[in-house]
Scaffold this active site. Structure first.
Site, PDB file in Angstrom:
ATOM      1  N   TYR A   1     -11.105  34.384  11.008  1.00 53.22           N
ATOM      2  CA  TYR A   1     -11.890  33.388  10.270  1.00 53.22           C
ATOM      3  C   TYR A   1     -12.937  32.701  11.152  1.00 53.22           C
ATOM      4  O   TYR A   1     -13.318  31.548  10.875  1.00 53.22           O
ATOM      5  CB  TYR A   1     -10.960  32.353   9.638  1.00 53.22           C
ATOM      6  CG  TYR A   1     -10.251  32.862   8.393  1.00 53.22           C
ATOM      7  CD1 TYR A   1     -10.975  33.234   7.254  1.00 53.22           C
ATOM      8  CD2 TYR A   1      -8.865  32.971   8.341  1.00 53.22           C
ATOM      9  CE1 TYR A   1     -10.331  33.708   6.114  1.00 53.22           C
ATOM     10  CE2 TYR A   1      -8.208  33.441   7.196  1.00 53.22           C
ATOM     11  CZ  TYR A   1      -8.957  33.804   6.095  1.00 53.22           C
ATOM     12  OH  TYR A   1      -8.328  34.258   4.955  1.00 53.22           O
TER      13      TYR A   1
ATOM     14  N   LYS B   1      -1.707  36.560   1.180  1.00 57.72           N
ATOM     15  CA  LYS B   1      -1.446  35.437   2.063  1.00 57.72           C
ATOM     16  C   LYS B   1      -0.004  34.943   1.901  1.00 57.72           C
ATOM     17  O   LYS B   1       0.708  35.358   0.968  1.00 57.72           O
ATOM     18  CB  LYS B   1      -2.467  34.334   1.768  1.00 57.72           C
ATOM     19  CG  LYS B   1      -3.921  34.741   2.119  1.00 57.72           C
ATOM     20  CD  LYS B   1      -4.921  33.682   1.660  1.00 57.72           C
ATOM     21  CE  LYS B   1      -6.333  34.004   2.112  1.00 57.72           C
ATOM     22  NZ  LYS B   1      -7.308  33.004   1.585  1.00 57.72           N
TER      23      LYS B   1
ATOM     24  N   GLU C   1     -12.725  44.727   9.722  1.00 59.04           N
ATOM     25  CA  GLU C   1     -11.393  44.178   9.410  1.00 59.04           C
ATOM     26  C   GLU C   1     -10.332  45.285   9.300  1.00 59.04           C
ATOM     27  O   GLU C   1      -9.193  45.089   9.717  1.00 59.04           O
ATOM     28  CB  GLU C   1     -11.464  43.348   8.128  1.00 59.04           C
ATOM     29  CG  GLU C   1     -12.282  42.068   8.340  1.00 59.04           C
ATOM     30  CD  GLU C   1     -12.360  41.152   7.109  1.00 59.04           C
ATOM     31  OE1 GLU C   1     -12.831  40.014   7.271  1.00 59.04           O
ATOM     32  OE2 GLU C   1     -11.969  41.582   5.995  1.00 59.04           O
TER      33      GLU C   1
ATOM     34  N   ASN D   1      -4.851  30.379  -2.141  1.00 61.41           N
ATOM     35  CA  ASN D   1      -5.449  31.232  -3.170  1.00 61.41           C
ATOM     36  C   ASN D   1      -5.029  32.696  -3.059  1.00 61.41           C
ATOM     37  O   ASN D   1      -5.734  33.591  -3.504  1.00 61.41           O
ATOM     38  CB  ASN D   1      -6.971  31.068  -3.162  1.00 61.41           C
ATOM     39  CG  ASN D   1      -7.553  31.391  -1.802  1.00 61.41           C
ATOM     40  OD1 ASN D   1      -6.845  31.851  -0.909  1.00 61.41           O
ATOM     41  ND2 ASN D   1      -8.841  31.173  -1.633  1.00 61.41           N
TER      42      ASN D   1
ATOM     43  N   HIS E   1      -6.840  37.592   0.589  1.00 62.56           N
ATOM     44  CA  HIS E   1      -8.109  37.791   1.305  1.00 62.56           C
ATOM     45  C   HIS E   1      -8.629  39.180   0.986  1.00 62.56           C
ATOM     46  O   HIS E   1      -7.858  40.136   0.944  1.00 62.56           O
ATOM     47  CB  HIS E   1      -7.914  37.685   2.822  1.00 62.56           C
ATOM     48  CG  HIS E   1      -9.119  38.180   3.585  1.00 62.56           C
ATOM     49  ND1 HIS E   1     -10.223  37.396   3.816  1.00 62.56           N
ATOM     50  CD2 HIS E   1      -9.416  39.407   4.093  1.00 62.56           C
ATOM     51  CE1 HIS E   1     -11.149  38.115   4.453  1.00 62.56           C
ATOM     52  NE2 HIS E   1     -10.679  39.341   4.634  1.00 62.56           N
TER      53      HIS E   1
END
Ligand code: UDP
Ligand code: MG
Length: 156
Positions: free
Chosen positions: A49, A9, A126, A112, A115
């Site tokens: 998401y 991220k 994905e 965080n 992913h």
């Protein structure tokens, strides 16, 4: 062999943790079969998401993930989906065990770093959403000769 979709991220990129995180996956024995840096569009992230639409963290999550480029990759290896999830740690950095990516490198409930697909079915979807077929490479078995015992009918 199983594949999973990972992206690092924008906080991982900005904090210069891309190398550290990729190193962990390489050392574990995963093959990187796709890798690229990309600025995701808001529309794409909203779709990615979609399961969280309506939750209180959905809008800030979308803002976070579109706030800068991410590094997307496809990792291949035995039980790739669940092994990567274990290596990531818990969703919240402060709950994650030392030794995991989030446990070693994150404190936030949102920022965080990473992913990873949560099921094999999600991973297949994905991988296709992030990568076209010609962006993925194949490895010969020589590359993983000392990662698995390949003397049996399937790698052990
Ligand atoms: N997230 C958040 N607040 C929460 C839960 C999640 O900001 O209370 C963010 C966090 O960045 C997380 C992402 O939303 O990684 C997706 O949430 P999910 O529950 O799918 O966690 P993950 O699968 O990434 O561990
Ligand atoms: Mg998730």
């Amino acid at each position: 062999m199983e594949r999973t979709l990972v992206f690092l991220k924008p906080d991982a990129v900005r904090r210069a943790l891309v190398g550290d995180i990729i190193l962990r996956f390489e050392r574990k024995g995963f093959s990187i079969v796709g890798l690229k840096m990309v600025q995701l569009s808001e529309e794409f992230v909203r779709g990615h998401y979609a399961q969280h639409r309506g939750k209180d963290f959905y809008e800030p999550l979308v803002r976070y993930v579109v706030s800068g480029p991410v590094v997307a990759m496809v990792l291949e290896g035995k039980n790739a989906v669940s092994v990567v999830r274990k290596m990531m740690g818990e969703t919240f950095g402060c709950d994650s065990a030392p030794g995991t990516i989030r446990g070693d490198l994150a404190l936030s409930n949102r920022f965080n770093l990473i992913h990873g697909s949560d099921t094999v079915e999600t991973a297949e979807r994905e991988v296709r959403a992030f990568f076209s077929e010609d962006e993925l490479v194949r490895y010969d078995e020589d590359a993983t000769r000392w990662i698995y015992d390949q003397s049996a009918s399937e790698p052990v």
